[in-house]
Design a protein around this motif. Sequence first.
Motif, short mmCIF file in Angstrom:
data_model
loop_
_atom_site.label_atom_id
_atom_site.label_comp_id
_atom_site.label_asym_id
_atom_site.label_seq_id
_atom_site.Cartn_x
_atom_site.Cartn_y
_atom_site.Cartn_z
N VAL A 299 0.76 -1.21 -0.15
CA VAL A 299 -0.02 -0.04 0.02
C VAL A 299 1.04 1.30 -0.09
O VAL A 299 0.45 2.15 -0.81
CB VAL A 299 -1.08 -0.07 1.12
CG1 VAL A 299 -1.67 1.32 1.60
CG2 VAL A 299 -2.01 -1.22 1.12
N ASP A 300 1.78 1.37 0.88
CA ASP A 300 2.63 2.72 0.88
C ASP A 300 3.28 2.56 -0.45
O ASP A 300 3.59 3.99 -0.86
CB ASP A 300 3.67 2.56 1.89
CG ASP A 300 3.18 2.35 3.54
OD1 ASP A 300 2.21 3.00 3.63
OD2 ASP A 300 3.55 1.73 4.13
N ARG A 301 3.82 1.90 -1.04
CA ARG A 301 4.51 1.91 -2.44
C ARG A 301 3.45 2.47 -3.54
O ARG A 301 3.77 3.01 -4.26
CB ARG A 301 5.20 0.75 -2.94
CG ARG A 301 6.61 0.51 -2.14
CD ARG A 301 7.04 -0.91 -3.00
NE ARG A 301 8.18 -1.34 -1.96
CZ ARG A 301 9.53 -1.34 -2.39
NH1 ARG A 301 9.84 -0.49 -3.48
NH2 ARG A 301 10.35 -1.68 -1.60
N THR B 104 -5.81 -5.02 16.94
CA THR B 104 -5.25 -3.72 16.45
C THR B 104 -3.62 -3.83 16.29
O THR B 104 -3.22 -4.66 16.82
CB THR B 104 -5.47 -2.72 17.60
OG1 THR B 104 -4.95 -3.29 18.64
CG2 THR B 104 -7.07 -2.56 18.09
N ASN B 105 -3.28 -2.88 15.56
CA ASN B 105 -1.83 -2.90 15.06
C ASN B 105 -1.06 -2.83 16.56
O ASN B 105 -0.04 -3.43 16.90
CB ASN B 105 -1.59 -1.77 14.29
CG ASN B 105 -2.11 -1.98 12.79
OD1 ASN B 105 -2.24 -2.88 12.46
ND2 ASN B 105 -2.20 -0.78 12.31
N ILE B 106 -1.41 -2.05 17.45
CA ILE B 106 -0.92 -1.65 18.59
C ILE B 106 -0.68 -2.97 19.48
O ILE B 106 0.30 -3.32 20.16
CB ILE B 106 -1.15 -0.40 19.41
CG1 ILE B 106 -0.12 -0.18 20.25
CG2 ILE B 106 -2.42 -0.62 19.88
CD1 ILE B 106 1.07 0.29 19.87
N GLN C 278 10.86 6.29 2.46
CA GLN C 278 9.31 6.02 3.10
C GLN C 278 9.16 6.66 4.58
O GLN C 278 8.17 7.25 4.93
CB GLN C 278 9.18 4.48 3.29
CG GLN C 278 7.81 4.11 3.92
CD GLN C 278 6.80 4.67 3.23
OE1 GLN C 278 6.69 4.89 2.12
NE2 GLN C 278 5.44 4.70 3.78
N TYR C 279 10.24 6.55 5.22
CA TYR C 279 10.23 7.11 6.59
C TYR C 279 10.86 8.28 6.93
O TYR C 279 11.43 8.50 8.08
CB TYR C 279 10.82 5.98 7.65
CG TYR C 279 9.68 4.76 7.52
CD1 TYR C 279 8.53 4.57 8.13
CD2 TYR C 279 10.06 3.44 6.84
CE1 TYR C 279 7.54 3.56 8.08
CE2 TYR C 279 9.32 2.48 6.75
CZ TYR C 279 7.95 2.44 7.28
OH TYR C 279 7.10 1.66 7.43
N GLN C 280 11.24 9.20 5.97
CA GLN C 280 12.03 10.40 5.94
C GLN C 280 11.20 11.54 6.85
O GLN C 280 12.07 12.25 7.73
CB GLN C 280 12.36 10.87 4.82
CG GLN C 280 11.45 11.38 4.15
CD GLN C 280 11.60 11.76 2.50
OE1 GLN C 280 12.67 11.90 2.28
NE2 GLN C 280 10.50 12.11 1.72
#
Length: 351
Positions: A89-91, A255-257, A347-349
């Motif tokens: 998804v992020d790409r 949940t992700n967390i 991605q994480y900049q």
Amino acid sequence: MKKKILITGGAGFIGSHVVRLFVNNYPNYEIVNLDKLTYAGNLANLADVEDKPNYRFIKGDIVDAAFIQELFETEQFDGVIHLAAESHVDRSIANPTEFVFTNVIGTVNLLNAAKHIWKDNREGKRFYHISTDEVYGSLGKEGFFTEETGYDPHSPYSASKASSDHFVRAYNDTFGLPTVISNCSNNYGSFQFPEKLIPLFINNIRNNKALPVYGKGENVRDWLWVVDHARAIDVIFHKGELGETYNIGGFNEWTNIDLIKVICKKMDKKLGREAGTSEKLITYVKDRAGHDLRYAIDATKIKNELGWEPSLQFEEGIEKTIDWYLANEEWMNNVTSGDYLKYYEAQYQER
Ligand code: NAD
Ligand code: TYD
């Protein structure tokens, strides 16, 4: 019965598990794995089956229509299991067009080639398209995706997968192509590229790197062990009804967390670190654009009609998965060098 089966995207995460299962369980089948070997494709994922007499690898791009047409004419496949895709998804947010080429045009190229070679005899032939639950969009706190849920994709990834699903149904309705589709929830397990949540976080914990949690970590995913997805694909390929859709899920929402905290606790134990060490790496970051709140699959149809159920409880599956990544440091180091570093930086900049 002898059959020649094309599996596309067999060098990727799920594809490699599907190739392994078919090569090992069906010695009479000739399994041809077609893969472009993008950043996500890795032949090391198939080292244990590469010398089997019923397995062959072909490097190629499903977007190349002339190549696909010629391949089908030469090989005369009896079945296609289509997994090749851009899958992250992020790409898709960073570069949507690539997703249209591979996921939409690539799928249509395969459909055209199958339609052409099967035009005079469709007996025993089957085009099986592997899709995702993300085509259904996002759920609120209640409810499940069924096969009747309307499509409502939000990310360029899910929009491209939804489009490919529509083309597969259109080829069934319009041309009578023998097709079947399945839509599966999030998979986890060995050989997953560490851009996806679980392998990324296992690797970051191992290297004492920040764990970038989007938003508040409240999004919910329904996790299925990848080997159980491969088992479902086996069942649908052999017993699924043509023209039908089957949802596949783990009945396993997190949940992700909460999921991340489970991984942190287990990693502390396995790495011999003081309890709570890994949780300190959790860093809340800007939410993913268009981030779907909740996915959850109702997998009643495949259970009732085809007798498939997940074989493994999550507790055992996540344990096995963490152990696999820790035992396969070399695999992880190989896939996280080179281009991965550039991806990670981009991605994480902004965090
Ligand atoms: P992946 O990204 O790990 O693997 C994709 C594979 O496709 C790679 O080997 C890549 O080299 C190959 N590929 C990409 N573009 C290609 C092209 N143009 N021509 C030929 N090969 C190409 O993906 P994955 O997670 O294994 O997903 C496989 C399939 O399952 C996808 O269709 C995806 O939409 C679907 N799916 C994935 C999940 C999940 O949780 N990962 C869940 C449900 C459905
Ligand atoms: P992902 O593994 O990318 O699968 P998908 O987006 O296809 O469900 O992400 C799973 C969940 O984890 C999703 O809600 C996004 C979240 N996530 C993070 O919080 N941080 C990350 O770095 C990644 C990759 C995902």
